[in-house]
Scaffold this motif. Sequence first.
Motif, PDB file in Angstrom:
ATOM      1  N   GLY A  63       0.817  -1.215   0.000  1.00 44.59           N
ATOM      2  CA  GLY A  63       0.000   0.000   0.000  1.00 44.59           C
ATOM      3  C   GLY A  63       0.843   1.253   0.000  1.00 44.59           C
ATOM      4  N   SER A  64       1.938   1.223   0.748  1.00 40.31           N
ATOM      5  CA  SER A  64       2.853   2.361   0.779  1.00 40.31           C
ATOM      6  C   SER A  64       3.464   2.615  -0.591  1.00 40.31           C
ATOM      7  CB  SER A  64       3.956   2.096   1.804  1.00 40.31           C
ATOM      8  OG  SER A  64       4.970   3.084   1.728  1.00 40.31           O
ATOM      9  N   ALA A  65       3.829   1.533  -1.283  1.00 49.66           N
ATOM     10  CA  ALA A  65       4.406   1.677  -2.629  1.00 49.66           C
ATOM     11  C   ALA A  65       3.393   2.276  -3.590  1.00 49.66           C
ATOM     12  CB  ALA A  65       4.882   0.320  -3.137  1.00 49.66           C
ATOM     13  N   ALA A  66       2.143   1.861  -3.475  1.00 48.22           N
ATOM     14  CA  ALA A  66       1.104   2.388  -4.368  1.00 48.22           C
ATOM     15  C   ALA A  66       0.870   3.876  -4.123  1.00 48.22           C
ATOM     16  CB  ALA A  66      -0.189   1.598  -4.174  1.00 48.22           C
ATOM     17  N   LEU A  67       0.821   4.275  -2.856  1.00 52.21           N
ATOM     18  CA  LEU A  67       0.616   5.691  -2.543  1.00 52.21           C
ATOM     19  C   LEU A  67       1.820   6.530  -2.974  1.00 52.21           C
ATOM     20  CD1 LEU A  67      -1.051   5.459   0.992  1.00 52.21           C
ATOM     21  CD2 LEU A  67      -2.123   6.163  -1.151  1.00 52.21           C
ATOM     22  N   THR A  68       3.018   5.999  -2.756  1.00 51.18           N
ATOM     23  CA  THR A  68       4.225   6.709  -3.187  1.00 51.18           C
ATOM     24  C   THR A  68       4.249   6.879  -4.694  1.00 51.18           C
ATOM     25  OG1 THR A  68       5.446   5.784  -1.317  1.00 51.18           O
ATOM     26  CG2 THR A  68       6.743   6.684  -3.127  1.00 51.18           C
ATOM     27  N   ALA A  69       3.876   5.811  -5.420  1.00 47.88           N
ATOM     28  CA  ALA A  69       3.840   5.883  -6.881  1.00 47.88           C
ATOM     29  C   ALA A  69       2.833   6.926  -7.350  1.00 47.88           C
ATOM     30  CB  ALA A  69       3.490   4.512  -7.457  1.00 47.88           C
ATOM     31  N   LEU A  70       1.698   7.017  -6.653  1.00 45.12           N
ATOM     32  CA  LEU A  70       0.685   8.011  -7.017  1.00 45.12           C
ATOM     33  C   LEU A  70       1.211   9.431  -6.828  1.00 45.12           C
ATOM     34  CD1 LEU A  70      -2.232   8.620  -7.872  1.00 45.12           C
ATOM     35  CD2 LEU A  70      -2.887   8.478  -5.462  1.00 45.12           C
ATOM     36  N   ALA A  71       1.902   9.652  -5.711  1.00 43.56           N
ATOM     37  CA  ALA A  71       2.471  10.974  -5.445  1.00 43.56           C
ATOM     38  C   ALA A  71       3.552  11.332  -6.478  1.00 43.56           C
ATOM     39  CB  ALA A  71       3.047  11.021  -4.036  1.00 43.56           C
ATOM     40  N   LEU A  72       4.406  10.371  -6.787  1.00 42.30           N
ATOM     41  CA  LEU A  72       5.458  10.609  -7.778  1.00 42.30           C
ATOM     42  C   LEU A  72       4.874  10.783  -9.172  1.00 42.30           C
ATOM     43  CD1 LEU A  72       8.127   8.044  -6.521  1.00 42.30           C
ATOM     44  CD2 LEU A  72       8.187  10.529  -6.295  1.00 42.30           C
ATOM     45  N   PHE A  73       3.776  10.095  -9.445  1.00 43.55           N
ATOM     46  CA  PHE A  73       3.084  10.225 -10.721  1.00 43.55           C
ATOM     47  C   PHE A  73       2.617  11.669 -10.927  1.00 43.55           C
ATOM     48  CE2 PHE A  73      -0.857  10.168 -13.178  1.00 43.55           C
ATOM     49  CZ  PHE A  73      -0.513   9.403 -14.282  1.00 43.55           C
ATOM     50  N   VAL A  74       1.998  12.232  -9.890  1.00 41.81           N
ATOM     51  CA  VAL A  74       1.543  13.624  -9.946  1.00 41.81           C
ATOM     52  C   VAL A  74       2.739  14.567 -10.070  1.00 41.81           C
ATOM     53  CG1 VAL A  74       0.330  15.446  -8.688  1.00 41.81           C
ATOM     54  CG2 VAL A  74      -0.552  13.107  -8.662  1.00 41.81           C
ATOM     55  N   SER A  75       3.813  14.263  -9.356  1.00 46.93           N
ATOM     56  CA  SER A  75       5.019  15.094  -9.423  1.00 46.93           C
ATOM     57  C   SER A  75       5.606  15.110 -10.825  1.00 46.93           C
ATOM     58  CB  SER A  75       6.070  14.580  -8.429  1.00 46.93           C
ATOM     59  OG  SER A  75       5.587  14.652  -7.112  1.00 46.93           O
ATOM     60  N   PHE A  76       5.560  13.971 -11.508  1.00 45.24           N
ATOM     61  CA  PHE A  76       6.098  13.911 -12.874  1.00 45.24           C
ATOM     62  C   PHE A  76       5.275  14.773 -13.826  1.00 45.24           C
ATOM     63  CE2 PHE A  76       6.182  12.043 -17.139  1.00 45.24           C
ATOM     64  CZ  PHE A  76       7.549  12.081 -17.404  1.00 45.24           C
ATOM     65  N   THR A  77       3.958  14.707 -13.708  1.00 48.67           N
ATOM     66  CA  THR A  77       3.115  15.519 -14.585  1.00 48.67           C
ATOM     67  C   THR A  77       3.351  17.010 -14.346  1.00 48.67           C
ATOM     68  OG1 THR A  77       1.280  15.398 -13.000  1.00 48.67           O
ATOM     69  CG2 THR A  77       1.343  13.747 -14.754  1.00 48.67           C
ATOM     70  N   VAL A 124       5.479   8.202 -20.886  1.00 42.95           N
ATOM     71  CA  VAL A 124       5.933   7.862 -19.536  1.00 42.95           C
ATOM     72  C   VAL A 124       4.757   7.895 -18.568  1.00 42.95           C
ATOM     73  CG1 VAL A 124       7.450   8.534 -17.639  1.00 42.95           C
ATOM     74  CG2 VAL A 124       8.243   8.729 -19.990  1.00 42.95           C
ATOM     75  N   VAL A 125       3.853   8.845 -18.747  1.00 40.37           N
ATOM     76  CA  VAL A 125       2.661   8.902 -17.893  1.00 40.37           C
ATOM     77  C   VAL A 125       1.856   7.613 -18.026  1.00 40.37           C
ATOM     78  CG1 VAL A 125       0.425  10.031 -17.590  1.00 40.37           C
ATOM     79  CG2 VAL A 125       2.486  11.410 -17.833  1.00 40.37           C
ATOM     80  N   GLY A 126       1.684   7.145 -19.271  1.00 44.68           N
ATOM     81  CA  GLY A 126       0.991   5.881 -19.488  1.00 44.68           C
ATOM     82  C   GLY A 126       1.720   4.728 -18.845  1.00 44.68           C
ATOM     83  N   LEU A 127       3.046   4.708 -18.987  1.00 45.02           N
ATOM     84  CA  LEU A 127       3.852   3.636 -18.389  1.00 45.02           C
ATOM     85  C   LEU A 127       3.699   3.618 -16.873  1.00 45.02           C
ATOM     86  CD1 LEU A 127       7.315   2.366 -19.275  1.00 45.02           C
ATOM     87  CD2 LEU A 127       7.005   3.215 -16.967  1.00 45.02           C
ATOM     88  N   LEU A 128       3.775   4.784 -16.250  1.00 44.71           N
ATOM     89  CA  LEU A 128       3.656   4.853 -14.792  1.00 44.71           C
ATOM     90  C   LEU A 128       2.282   4.386 -14.326  1.00 44.71           C
ATOM     91  CD1 LEU A 128       5.477   8.226 -14.002  1.00 44.71           C
ATOM     92  CD2 LEU A 128       6.379   5.898 -13.863  1.00 44.71           C
ATOM     93  N   GLY A 129       1.250   4.751 -15.088  1.00 41.77           N
ATOM     94  CA  GLY A 129      -0.091   4.280 -14.740  1.00 41.77           C
ATOM     95  C   GLY A 129      -0.219   2.778 -14.865  1.00 41.77           C
ATOM     96  N   GLY A 130       0.320   2.226 -15.949  1.00 37.03           N
ATOM     97  CA  GLY A 130       0.242   0.788 -16.169  1.00 37.03           C
ATOM     98  C   GLY A 130       1.025  -0.005 -15.150  1.00 37.03           C
ATOM     99  N   GLY A 182       2.181   3.543 -23.775  1.00 32.21           N
ATOM    100  CA  GLY A 182       2.854   3.534 -22.482  1.00 32.21           C
ATOM    101  C   GLY A 182       2.140   2.658 -21.466  1.00 32.21           C
ATOM    102  N   LEU A 183       0.796   2.691 -21.475  1.00 33.04           N
ATOM    103  CA  LEU A 183       0.015   1.840 -20.573  1.00 33.04           C
ATOM    104  C   LEU A 183       0.301   0.358 -20.824  1.00 33.04           C
ATOM    105  CD1 LEU A 183      -3.506   3.547 -20.472  1.00 33.04           C
ATOM    106  CD2 LEU A 183      -2.069   3.017 -18.498  1.00 33.04           C
ATOM    107  N   LEU A 184       0.366  -0.014 -22.091  1.00 36.43           N
ATOM    108  CA  LEU A 184       0.632  -1.415 -22.433  1.00 36.43           C
ATOM    109  C   LEU A 184       2.035  -1.830 -21.983  1.00 36.43           C
ATOM    110  CD1 LEU A 184      -0.944  -1.564 -26.011  1.00 36.43           C
ATOM    111  CD2 LEU A 184      -1.857  -2.550 -23.908  1.00 36.43           C
ATOM    112  N   ILE A 185       3.015  -0.954 -22.205  1.00 33.64           N
ATOM    113  CA  ILE A 185       4.382  -1.266 -21.773  1.00 33.64           C
ATOM    114  C   ILE A 185       4.451  -1.377 -20.257  1.00 33.64           C
ATOM    115  CG2 ILE A 185       6.761  -0.421 -21.705  1.00 33.64           C
ATOM    116  CD1 ILE A 185       6.221   0.946 -24.398  1.00 33.64           C
TER     117      ILE A 185
END
Length: 222
Positions: free
Chosen positions: A11-25, A132-138, A45-48
């Motif tokens: 769960g911590s990894a998922a929340l961290t990824a979400l925060a970093l995802f927003v930071s990248f955008t 990259v946004v698609g990749l991070l989401g996938g 990117g989503l598929l990759i």
Amino acid sequence: TAAMGKGFAIGSAALTALALFVSFTQATGLTSDQVALTSPTVVIGLLIGGMLPFVFSAMTMDSVSKAAYSMIEEVRRQFREITGIMEGKTDPEYGKCVALCTKGALHEMVAPALLAVIVPLATGLVLGPTGVVGLLGGVSVTGFAMAVFMSNAGGAWDNAKKYVEEGNYGGKGSSTHKATVVGDTVGDPFKDTSGPSLNILIKLCSTVSIVFSGLILAFSLL
């Protein structure tokens, strides 16, 4: 307690990824229209990203197998070449086994670690920041689901073996026990290697993307 700790880590990894995802955008200045699912680069990117956790997990499982076989060969060598081990008259060379295990663990994780670094960077240089946004989401969605699945399935296999060893369904030496040992052979790397490693994969992909965001903006092909 161990299962709760792993669940918290996932769960911590998922929340961290979400925060970093927003930071990248924000770092790349992307708008919601640019990262819509109708964008071809986002979909690619989503598929990759969706495939990355499966490839990563396969590599880590294979790494465990290689390290285990090297340990088996070393143990066989010691039994074959050092007399008196079976009778308890001579001590085995424990240090060589520990060194082999440590070396194997470090060596075999090089390729999966490089995968987590190279794929986001290569995706960004080819598809641009939207890719990259698609990749991070996938990788976040698939990686989270895979991590939960592997931790729970591996724990179930391990618990099944222990349950049979307590005397249930024939106990030790039965065909059921042999089946649970085979299952736990897969279950241990599931819950102890591949599952926890996916947490690192999710975080590392996001971190690498942010670190190289300027490079991706400057040199992306699309």
